[in-house]
Design a protein around this motif. Structure first.
Motif, PDB file in Angstrom:
ATOM      1  N   SER A  98     -13.104   4.406  -5.213  1.00 47.42           N
ATOM      2  CA  SER A  98     -12.302   3.200  -5.460  1.00 47.42           C
ATOM      3  C   SER A  98     -12.853   2.008  -4.686  1.00 47.42           C
ATOM      4  O   SER A  98     -12.171   0.999  -4.518  1.00 47.42           O
TER       5      SER A  98
ATOM      6  N   LYS B  39     -11.915   6.956  -1.127  1.00 45.31           N
ATOM      7  CA  LYS B  39     -12.354   5.616  -0.712  1.00 45.31           C
ATOM      8  C   LYS B  39     -13.662   5.244  -1.424  1.00 45.31           C
ATOM      9  O   LYS B  39     -13.884   4.098  -1.781  1.00 45.31           O
ATOM     10  N   THR B  40     -14.533   6.240  -1.634  1.00 42.38           N
ATOM     11  CA  THR B  40     -15.825   5.964  -2.279  1.00 42.38           C
ATOM     12  C   THR B  40     -15.629   5.581  -3.742  1.00 42.38           C
ATOM     13  O   THR B  40     -16.157   4.569  -4.193  1.00 42.38           O
TER      14      THR B  40
ATOM     15  N   GLN C 122       0.849  -1.198   0.000  1.00 42.85           N
ATOM     16  CA  GLN C 122       0.000   0.000   0.000  1.00 42.85           C
ATOM     17  C   GLN C 122       0.886   1.251   0.000  1.00 42.85           C
ATOM     18  O   GLN C 122       2.092   1.164   0.175  1.00 42.85           O
TER      19      GLN C 122
ATOM     20  N   SER D 113      -5.133   3.363  -1.645  1.00 43.14           N
ATOM     21  CA  SER D 113      -4.420   3.850  -0.456  1.00 43.14           C
ATOM     22  C   SER D 113      -3.664   5.109  -0.870  1.00 43.14           C
ATOM     23  O   SER D 113      -3.249   5.255  -2.016  1.00 43.14           O
TER      24      SER D 113
ATOM     25  N   TYR E 146     -10.147  12.373   1.212  1.00 44.52           N
ATOM     26  CA  TYR E 146      -9.881  10.995   1.614  1.00 44.52           C
ATOM     27  C   TYR E 146     -11.157  10.150   1.540  1.00 44.52           C
ATOM     28  O   TYR E 146     -11.152   9.036   1.023  1.00 44.52           O
ATOM     29  N   ASP E 147     -12.266  10.724   2.038  1.00 41.36           N
ATOM     30  CA  ASP E 147     -13.543   9.978   2.009  1.00 41.36           C
ATOM     31  C   ASP E 147     -13.968   9.698   0.573  1.00 41.36           C
ATOM     32  O   ASP E 147     -14.403   8.603   0.246  1.00 41.36           O
TER      33      ASP E 147
ATOM     34  N   GLY F 216     -13.068   1.584  -1.656  1.00 36.43           N
ATOM     35  CA  GLY F 216     -12.238   1.258  -0.485  1.00 36.43           C
ATOM     36  C   GLY F 216     -10.877   0.685  -0.835  1.00 36.43           C
ATOM     37  O   GLY F 216     -10.096   0.343   0.047  1.00 36.43           O
ATOM     38  N   TYR F 217     -10.563   0.542  -2.142  1.00 39.64           N
ATOM     39  CA  TYR F 217      -9.307  -0.125  -2.516  1.00 39.64           C
ATOM     40  C   TYR F 217      -8.096   0.793  -2.625  1.00 39.64           C
ATOM     41  O   TYR F 217      -6.978   0.333  -2.696  1.00 39.64           O
TER      42      TYR F 217
ATOM     43  N   THR G 235      -3.906   1.996  -6.460  1.00 38.11           N
ATOM     44  CA  THR G 235      -5.285   1.510  -6.580  1.00 38.11           C
ATOM     45  C   THR G 235      -5.350   0.371  -7.588  1.00 38.11           C
ATOM     46  O   THR G 235      -4.378   0.093  -8.297  1.00 38.11           O
TER      47      THR G 235
END
Length: 598
Positions: free
Chosen positions: A464, A461-462, A108, A469, A457-458, A466-467, A411
């Motif tokens: 992707s 994550k949305t 990651q 980093s 950041y949120d 959650g994948y 990602t």
């Protein structure tokens, strides 16, 4: 010295670093059965709940092999990007590092950035493939990733499981065989690196250090190079689960010193300790003052709690010297503090600790970064702007510079498009794209720090699932076209909602702010105009309609002028109310500005 090994553990969040440290403590019998608990080194409730290390720890272990006893100093490091300076100092105190990679999640972003820090300090890297017992583990593929990243042999990668204890003995042997023993001259003047400090309410600041040259004795007069202050070493010792006082700590070893310092700001992480009478000529390189990156206002919900909030902040600062704050007042929120944080996680942690440890409910304003403003006056001197209301008048302003970062995002290949469009929307410029494997991509962007402070950041994550980093490092200041957007309620400026925005985004965000506030502000007896403005120019407007009473209900039939007379009378009353009326802003409105895209 040849029996000492100093090492740290580097990993991305949630790759099993703290659990592996627990297994090493068990294997070397450093902890008794009674003292055992999960994530032993994470002693804050917050750390356990979130599964992150916030404060680094150091612990000493003894391990026997073939009749020889070795001393291991494990210097734990925080995993999050906000604390990268602390990580770099912990790494500088070591000769080797265990690089932990989760067999299910592979490499990651933080794994890579902390690895580069370790390689810059010439550390010996021992790759450990953790969580191989998981059903979703993919050890073959992830081992190939590690070999590609490090350029080592497949045999060098140690498969392990911190949960079941698999591979722990191999790791202990690798620490002895691969990590070099410390080099240092015991005869030279004392030279030690401060890598952490903790505040003890009864004894003052406890300073953790690693001795490079010379030795430190109990009662010796010592000097901190960066602050140029001299103290007496009242107590020195080594760190196990509890502290063990010693008479002397020699070159190569790690320990703590208590000097009776009461103010945590006097002990700076990265500073060099030396002998007061016979100081060293070469301080440990790499020291810098920790600079806050993100600023936000913290206000008590009830203005009467201001003094209590000040006391709570001062106590927090004793434990966390990287928190800086100064008093400020706002027309909308009353008295409070302008605080500087290392990053968004740091801000969340401070807010949470204020609520838990001191029972203080606080309002946090929109976080922003620190800008440099240049006016037309000669000679050119930059003005540091950490609060939008400090920005000079547009007529005198020459240019504004904002901090930029180098962002690295790893990602899955299928999400590259959506991650790219998110970064471009946030004014990012792509600098590099590398395929680590067929399915994993590393993207590098240059971006303004201000854009990732909000909700980056949120949303990453949305898009992707959650994948993805994410990791970043600052790369300096660049000139940008920034404007100050003010929010006016009933023609009064609300300073707590002001923001510095890029010209291209100003209209869009101004409109969204007005719409969001329209939903949240309760209706009054009079119309409330909500406006977003740049200087004197209004760029967006919404109106919260007044609550109205049907005054013409009793006038049925008859002439229209009777109805009109009543409506005019009502209109005058509303006008008078609006002139003296005061709009109460609910607390959610200040936080809602952060979530404009929801």
């Amino acid at each position: 010295m040849k029996h000492i090994r100093n090492f740290c553990i580097i990993a991305h969040i949630d790759h099993g670093k703290s659990t592996l440290a627990d297994r090493l403590l068990d294997a070397t019998q450093t902890v008794t059965e009674r003292e055992k608990q999960e994530q032993l080194l994470d002693n804050m409730d917050l750390e356990r709940e979130r599964g992150i290390t916030i404060k680094s720890h150091a612990i000493q272990m003894y391990h026997k092999r073939n009749g020889e006893e070795f001393t291991f100093n494990l210097i734990d490091t925080p995993g999050h990007v906000d604390f990268s300076y602390e990580v770099s100092r912990s790494i500088a105190a070591c000769e080797g590092a265990l690089l932990i990679v989760d067999a299910a999640q592979s490499i990651q972003a933080q794994t890579i950035s902390n690895l580069y820090l370790a390689l810059e300090n010439d550390l010996e890297i021992i790759p450990v493939l953790n969580k191989v017992d998981l059903p979703s583990a993919n050890p073959e593929e992830v081992t190939d990733d590690i070999v590609d990243l490090l350029g080592c042999d497949r045999e060098d990668v140690i498969p392990a499981s911190a949960k079941t204890g698999l591979g722990i003995d191999t790791i202990l042997d690798a620490i002895i065989d691969r990590i070099p023993s410390p080099k240092g001259n015991p005869e030279e003047p004392l030279r030690a690196l401060v890598f952490d400090s903790v505040y003890n309410p009864f004894r003052g600041v406890e300073t953790y250090f690693r001795v490079f040259d010379g030795s430190i004795k109990k009662g010796q007069k010592i000097k901190f190079v960066a602050t140029n202050k001299t103290y007496s070493a009242d107590e020195i010792g080594t760190l196990k689960l509890v502290q063990f006082p010693q008479k002397e700590i020699k070159a190569g070893d790690v320990g703590y010193v208590i000097t009776g310092i009461k103010d945590a700001r006097e002990v700076k992480v990265g500073d060099t300790i030396t002998d007061a009478e016979n100081p060293t000529t070469k301080a440990v390189a790499g020291f810098e003052d920790v600079k806050p990156m993100v600023f936000a206002g913290i206000y008590p919900v009830d203005t009467e709690d201001y003094e209590e909030l000040r006391n709570s902040m001062e106590k927090l600062q004793l434990n966390d010297a990287s928190l800086v704050f100064q008093p400020e007042s706002s027309a909308a929120l009353g008295f409070g503090f302008r605080c500087g944080f290392l990053g968004m996680l740091h801000l969340e942690i401070i807010q949470e600790r204020l609520e838990r440890e001191f029972d203080m409910t606080v309002i946090t304003t929109v976080p922003n970064v620190s800008y440099l403003a240049y006016t037309n006056k000669e000679p050119e001197t930059p003005i540091s702007v950490s609060n939008p209301s400090d920005l000079p008048e547009p007529s005198t302003l020459n240019r504004v510079e904002e901090p930029y970062i180098k962002a690295s995002i790893i990602t899955k290949a299928e999400f590259v498009g959506s991650v790219m469009s998110l970064c471009i929307e946030k004014r990012g410029e792509i600098t590099n794209q590398t395929y680590l494997t067929q399915d994993r991509v590393e993207l590098s962007f240059d971006m303004p720090l201000a854009e990732i402070v909000f909700d980056f950041y949120d949303r990453l994550k949305t898009v992707s699932k959650g994948y993805a980093s994410f990791d970043y490092s600052p790369i300096g200041m660049r000139t940008s076209k920034l404007v100050k957007v003010d929010v006016l309620l009933n023609a009064n400026k609300v300073d707590a909602l002001s923001a510095l925005l890029h010209v291209d985004n100003a209209y869009d965000i101004g409109k969204k702010m007005c719409l969001k506030l329209k939903e949240l502000i309760p209706r009054q007896q009079f119309d409330i105009p909500i406006q977003a403005a740049i200087g004197a120019k209004i760029i967006a407007r919404e109106t919260v309609k007044a609550l109205r009473k049907d005054v013409t209900a009793k006038c049925y039939g008859g002439d229209i002028s009777r109805k009109r007379k009543l409506l005019e009378k009502q209109k005058k009353g509303k006008k008078r109310m609006r002139a003296v009326g005061n709009v109460e802003i609910p607390q959610e409105a200040f936080m809602a500005v952060l979530k404009l895209n929801d």
